[in-house]
Design a protein around this motif. Structure first.
Motif, mmCIF file in Angstrom:
data_model
loop_
_atom_site.group_PDB
_atom_site.id
_atom_site.type_symbol
_atom_site.label_atom_id
_atom_site.label_comp_id
_atom_site.label_asym_id
_atom_site.label_seq_id
_atom_site.Cartn_x
_atom_site.Cartn_y
_atom_site.Cartn_z
ATOM 1 N N GLN A 36 42.910 38.635 49.103
ATOM 2 C CA GLN A 36 42.506 38.862 50.482
ATOM 3 C C GLN A 36 43.169 40.110 51.066
ATOM 4 O O GLN A 36 42.576 40.798 51.876
ATOM 5 C CB GLN A 36 42.851 37.647 51.332
ATOM 6 N N ALA A 37 44.368 40.411 50.640
ATOM 7 C CA ALA A 37 45.085 41.586 51.141
ATOM 8 C C ALA A 37 44.698 42.866 50.403
ATOM 9 O O ALA A 37 45.086 43.955 50.822
ATOM 10 C CB ALA A 37 46.587 41.355 51.021
ATOM 11 N N SER A 38 43.916 42.753 49.337
ATOM 12 C CA SER A 38 43.586 43.945 48.545
ATOM 13 C C SER A 38 42.660 44.884 49.314
ATOM 14 O O SER A 38 41.864 44.461 50.149
ATOM 15 C CB SER A 38 42.910 43.529 47.233
ATOM 16 N N PRO A 39 42.744 46.179 49.037
ATOM 17 C CA PRO A 39 41.861 47.146 49.703
ATOM 18 C C PRO A 39 40.388 46.874 49.425
ATOM 19 O O PRO A 39 39.550 47.089 50.305
ATOM 20 C CB PRO A 39 42.292 48.492 49.119
ATOM 21 N N GLU A 40 40.070 46.401 48.236
ATOM 22 C CA GLU A 40 38.673 46.121 47.894
ATOM 23 C C GLU A 40 38.105 45.014 48.782
ATOM 24 O O GLU A 40 36.985 45.108 49.278
ATOM 25 C CB GLU A 40 38.535 45.718 46.421
ATOM 26 N N ARG A 86 35.240 39.479 42.329
ATOM 27 C CA ARG A 86 35.299 38.235 41.558
ATOM 28 C C ARG A 86 35.652 38.516 40.100
ATOM 29 O O ARG A 86 36.498 37.844 39.518
ATOM 30 C CB ARG A 86 33.976 37.483 41.638
ATOM 31 N N ASP A 87 35.014 39.539 39.511
ATOM 32 C CA ASP A 87 35.311 39.874 38.123
ATOM 33 C C ASP A 87 36.769 40.283 37.950
ATOM 34 O O ASP A 87 37.426 39.886 36.983
ATOM 35 C CB ASP A 87 34.387 40.990 37.631
ATOM 36 N N GLU A 88 37.295 41.073 38.893
ATOM 37 C CA GLU A 88 38.694 41.484 38.814
ATOM 38 C C GLU A 88 39.629 40.292 38.998
ATOM 39 O O GLU A 88 40.670 40.210 38.336
ATOM 40 C CB GLU A 88 38.988 42.565 39.856
ATOM 41 N N MET A 89 39.244 39.361 39.866
ATOM 42 C CA MET A 89 40.057 38.135 40.037
ATOM 43 C C MET A 89 40.096 37.342 38.750
ATOM 44 O O MET A 89 41.156 36.873 38.328
ATOM 45 C CB MET A 89 39.460 37.261 41.140
ATOM 46 N N GLU A 90 38.951 37.178 38.124
ATOM 47 C CA GLU A 90 38.867 36.383 36.912
ATOM 48 C C GLU A 90 39.645 37.006 35.767
ATOM 49 O O GLU A 90 40.176 36.313 34.908
ATOM 50 C CB GLU A 90 37.401 36.171 36.520
#
Length: 119
Positions: A25-29, A111-115
């Protein structure tokens, strides 16, 4: 065919901790995704509410104007009322187009980066 390691359809493939969700949530993306959503949703909502309020106020206080015949039994009030439906469908179409072009690709990347554990 799924294996025991595959998550059920529609379920997130991995479980993230609350700290990991906060980091995303804090990420720039994610902040950019929120900005894109808000720059569309808030002005569009405000414009529609103003348009709806105008219709209600005209119906209440400008009865003579709203009852002005346009052709036959069709008057200005009826046309503006039908315009409410048209504007609702237009806003829906614009939002879907905006989401498909701007929001969904960014959300898919996040989502892909989270996974993968990159965020």
């Amino acid at each position: 065919m799924t294996t025991p390691a595959d998550p059920p359809a529609g379920a997130p493939p991995i479980a993230l901790s609350p700290e990991e969700y906060e980091r995303v949530q804090a990420s720039p993306e994610f902040q950019e995704l929120r900005r894109r959503f808000r720059t569309f949703a808030f002005p569009m909502t405000g414009a529609f509410l103003a348009w709806y309020l105008l219709y209600v106020l005209l119906s209440t206080y400008a009865v003579d104007f709203m009852s002005t015949p346009v052709w036959g039994n069709v008057n200005v009030g009826l046309l503006l009322g039908l315009g409410q439906f048209v504007s609702t469908f237009l806003i829906t179409w614009l939002y879907v187009r905006h989401a498909n072009r701007s929001l969904d690709p960014a959300a898919d990347r996040i989502r892909d980066e989270m996974e993968r554990g990159e965020i």
